[in-house]
Design a protein around this motif. Structure first.
Motif, PDB file in Angstrom:
ATOM      1  N   VAL A 393      45.858  37.102  40.387  1.00 34.50           N
ATOM      2  CA  VAL A 393      44.814  38.055  40.362  1.00 34.50           C
ATOM      3  C   VAL A 393      45.097  39.559  40.063  1.00 34.50           C
ATOM      4  O   VAL A 393      46.015  40.068  40.760  1.00 34.50           O
ATOM      5  CB  VAL A 393      43.764  37.898  41.845  1.00 34.50           C
ATOM      6  N   ASP A 394      44.518  39.962  38.884  1.00 29.04           N
ATOM      7  CA  ASP A 394      44.898  41.352  38.714  1.00 29.04           C
ATOM      8  C   ASP A 394      44.288  42.468  39.378  1.00 29.04           C
ATOM      9  O   ASP A 394      43.210  42.250  40.303  1.00 29.04           O
ATOM     10  CB  ASP A 394      44.971  41.847  37.110  1.00 29.04           C
ATOM     11  N   ALA A 395      44.294  43.812  39.294  1.00 30.31           N
ATOM     12  CA  ALA A 395      43.840  44.954  40.037  1.00 30.31           C
ATOM     13  C   ALA A 395      42.177  44.740  39.755  1.00 30.31           C
ATOM     14  O   ALA A 395      41.589  45.531  40.633  1.00 30.31           O
ATOM     15  CB  ALA A 395      44.468  46.234  39.664  1.00 30.31           C
ATOM     16  N   LYS A 396      41.779  44.280  38.574  1.00 30.36           N
ATOM     17  CA  LYS A 396      40.355  44.415  38.407  1.00 30.36           C
ATOM     18  C   LYS A 396      39.627  43.175  39.001  1.00 30.36           C
ATOM     19  O   LYS A 396      38.299  42.774  38.729  1.00 30.36           O
ATOM     20  CB  LYS A 396      40.128  44.621  36.961  1.00 30.36           C
ATOM     21  N   GLY A 397      40.457  42.101  39.510  1.00 34.06           N
ATOM     22  CA  GLY A 397      39.672  40.952  39.826  1.00 34.06           C
ATOM     23  C   GLY A 397      39.791  39.895  38.936  1.00 34.06           C
ATOM     24  O   GLY A 397      39.413  38.674  39.400  1.00 34.06           O
TER      25      GLY A 397
END
Length: 676
Positions: A393-397
């Protein structure tokens, strides 16, 4: 303040040592492969210098050792080169680092000492740095040894332990304590001073050379055929003269600046950073424009030794939110947990947070500084999804699964951008998905097969404490005494070798002092070939020469036995011959008076056809040859033509028009040349 000065002179950051090991091992591998291409010609008994001839000619000088003297035929030498390759590879990977460091040193010395007509300042510099760093822990970082030790230290069992970065830091600090080594050592000072002495000696050599003052040194050096690389030969005719003039002055300034910068004990990050940059630029310029063997590339690798810990710490603090990822792994899979532990140790910039698939109350996300915070879990992360695949999961979801998740995790690691991009390419991504699915379906069986419990790593039975993992106040007195003795012996050994090298440097270079050289000092530098003469590109000559073999085959055609083409005698045509540093150094030396005893073996080799006629049909075999040294002048910058022929000196002849093995002329002394 005292501690800072002590650390400045007596300590090199373990990360710098690890980077140097990797860079220098790559240099050694490149050097090995270029030698390997000429293993028959330059290292076997079928080449220019058979073992018996080499050892016989060394009988009066002595102090030359090479295990390659035990290998005679080309096949045997190929086997020896495979052994050297393995030693270099294990040194590169950092497996049993101290052992393969020592073996790599023996291999490098053996390669240089098997045919001393091939060695130059590059060999001296490489051996010296490899010798002094043998006393330092080059395997403490970026190595298999360090990884194994770190994996054994903290035994994380869950995501909370994985997200606790202080545990890895403590393990890494503990991993530096290998038996017989202290973070503070005279070896660090010896390595730093060795670099400074190379540059100071070069500066003193160049100080009295006019071309280094007027900026023409690079120009003259590039028109010396035995010095110029392919790139240098291509650039010398097209690059503006101002570029070479500027490079000359830059290199000359660097030779004076580096010794000063490495010794300044304040503003360490700035001074050492500038010194490392100048060292890298200097080495790259020499390596790319000139064919001087190991010299330039060794200095490039040595630049890593000057990177201060402040720069490494700043590098470790670099954080890119776009590369931050949360890894949701199978908490019941031993291999999965082991992989998460491995990723934690590879994550130098702290871009990864870890979360077990048994915890879906929220999302653990990592921020700058390694702080892990709780955020809202993306709706797409469902229990059924995390049971069958890893999720990134990246920082933007945004989420990624299967092979794409692996690619996203790799992207978060140092130097992971390019591999991650390749893993996302069509075709490769489909293959990665297929491989991941096969692993995921069998992950529990794989965990059990490799000795891991399904719910994580197996509990280990209490073991005897490892002596070098114990805190200092818990180390048994006997262990402390052994460390003290071994450390003292190491420091005495470093001091002895450095003094021997310093005395040799003062003897061979125009330093303003001299040191007596008792026989132990002489032996310490001559056996490993640390001859320490740093007269690179000194002086850039206004006159040069080239070796030309005018051979005749049985069909009556002329052929140069070195190139396989028709002999050329005009200086401008000679420039098209690109023989490489090994052959260039050998041919230059073989025509000199002091190397006259080696000429017979060379002539015998040429009588067999040399490198050009091997495998040719019978009618193309050799009938005879003449050997010439072609002398020519080099014009100053801006003048034309660049070269002008001066003389054609015949060195020797062999059976031209007669039976092979009967010389028409004896070997001519180089100082009694026949002028044509």
């Amino acid at each position: 303040m005292g501690k800072k000065i002590r650390d400045h002179f007596l300590r090199i950051d373990a990360r710098s040592l690890g980077l140097f090991r990797i860079a220098f091992a790559l240099v050694l591998l490149g050097d090995l492969f270029r030698r390997w291409a000429w293993v028959r010609e330059l290292y076997s008994n079928e080449g220019v210098l058979p073992n018996h001839n080499h050892l016989f000619n060394l009988r009066d000088t002595g102090r030359v050792w090479s295990f390659l003297h035990a290998f005679s035929s080309p096949g045997e030498n190929h086997f020896a080169f495979v052994l050297i390759l393995l030693a270099y590879l294990f040194f590169l990977l950092g497996y049993k680092t101290r052992v393969f460091h020592a073996l790599s040193l023996l291999c490098l010395v053996s390669l240089g000492s098997r045919n001393i007509l091939l060695e130059n300042a590059g060999n001296y510099a490489a051996v010296a740095l490899l010798f002094f760093t043998l006393f330092l822990p080059l395997g403490s970082r970026f190595s298999i040894d360090a990884l194994i030790k770190s994996m054994r230290a903290p035994d994380e069992k869950d995501a909370a332990a994985l997200n606790d970065r202080t545990r890895v830091t403590e393990a890494e600090i503990e991993a530096t304590r290998t038996p017989g080594w202290s973070p503070v050592s005279l070896a660090a000072l010896a390595v730093t001073l060795q670099i400074a002495l190379i540059f100071l000696s070069s500066a003193l050599w160049h100080r009295g050379a006019g071309p280094w003052k007027d900026g023409s040194a690079i120009h003259y050096g590039l028109w010396v055929e035995r010095w110029a690389s392919d790139l240098g030969a291509a650039a010398r005719a097209s690059a503006p003269a101002g570029l070479f003039r500027g490079l000359t002055w830059l290199l000359f300034a660097a030779e004076w600046a580096v010794p000063v910068l490495v010794l300044i004990p304040v503003a360490r990050r700035v001074t050492r950073g500038i010194a490392a940059g100048l060292l890298a630029v200097y080495g790259l310029t020499i390596a790319l424009l000139f064919s001087l063997g190991l010299y330039g590339w060794t200095l490039v690798a040595a630049a890593a030794l000057l990177i201060p810990d402040e720069s490494w710490d700043a590098f470790a603090r670099r954080f890119s939110p776009s590369r931050a990822r949360t890894v949701i792994y199978d908490a019941d899979c031993g291999v999965c947990l082991w992989t998460a532990r491995l990723l934690k140790r590879l994550d130098a910039h702290r871009h990864l947070a870890f979360q077990g698939n048994d915890d879906l109350e929220g999302l653990w996300a990592i921020e700058a500084g390694g702080k892990v915070v709780r955020k809202e879990l993306p709706a797409a992360v469902a229990p059924k999804l995390v049971e069958r695949t890893v999720v990134a999961v990246d920082a933007k979801g945004n989420i990624a699964t299967r092979g794409r998740a692996v690619a996203e995790i790799i992207r978060a690691l140092p130097l992971g951008g390019l591999p991650s991009a390749l893993m996302r390419l069509p075709g490769i991504s489909a293959l990665l998905d297929a491989l991941y699915d096969r692993f995921a379906a069998r992950r529990m069986k794989i965990s059990v097969a490799v000795g891991m419990d399904a719910c994580g790593l197996p509990q280990r039975e209490p073991a005897d404490p490892i002596e070098n993992e114990l805190p200092a106040d818990e180390v048994p007195p006997a262990v402390r005494l052994r460390r003290l003795v071994s450390g003292s012996v190491r420091e005495i050994g470093v001091a002895f070798i450095f003094l021997a090298a310093l005395a040799q440097t003062a003897k061979e270079n125009p330093l303003p002092f001299s040191i007596p050289q008792p026989s132990p000092f002489v032996a310490a530098v001559t056996w490993p070939r640390m001859l320490s003469r740093w007269d690179v590109l000194v002086p850039p000559p206004a006159e040069d020469g080239a070796f030309v073999i005018d051979g005749q085959n049985r069909k009556g055609a002329s052929i140069d036995l070195l190139t396989g083409k028709e002999p050329v005698f005009e200086p401008e045509q000679i420039a098209s011959r690109r023989l490489g540093q090994l052959w260039n150094d050998y041919l230059y030396r073989i025509h000199l008076k002091e190397w006259e005893p080696y000429q017979k073996a060379f002539r015998d080799y040429l009588a067999k056809g040399g490198p050009a006629l091997e495998g040719r049909p019978t009618e193309e075999q050799l009938a005879g040859f003449d050997a010439y040294w072609i002398k020519y002048t080099i014009a100053p910058p801006g003048a034309a033509p660049a070269r002008a022929a001066v003389a054609r000196d015949k060195l020797f002849t062999h059976s031209r028009g007669g039976r092979l093995g009967v010389d028409r002329l004896p070997v001519l002394r180089p100082d009694v040349r026949r002028q044509e």
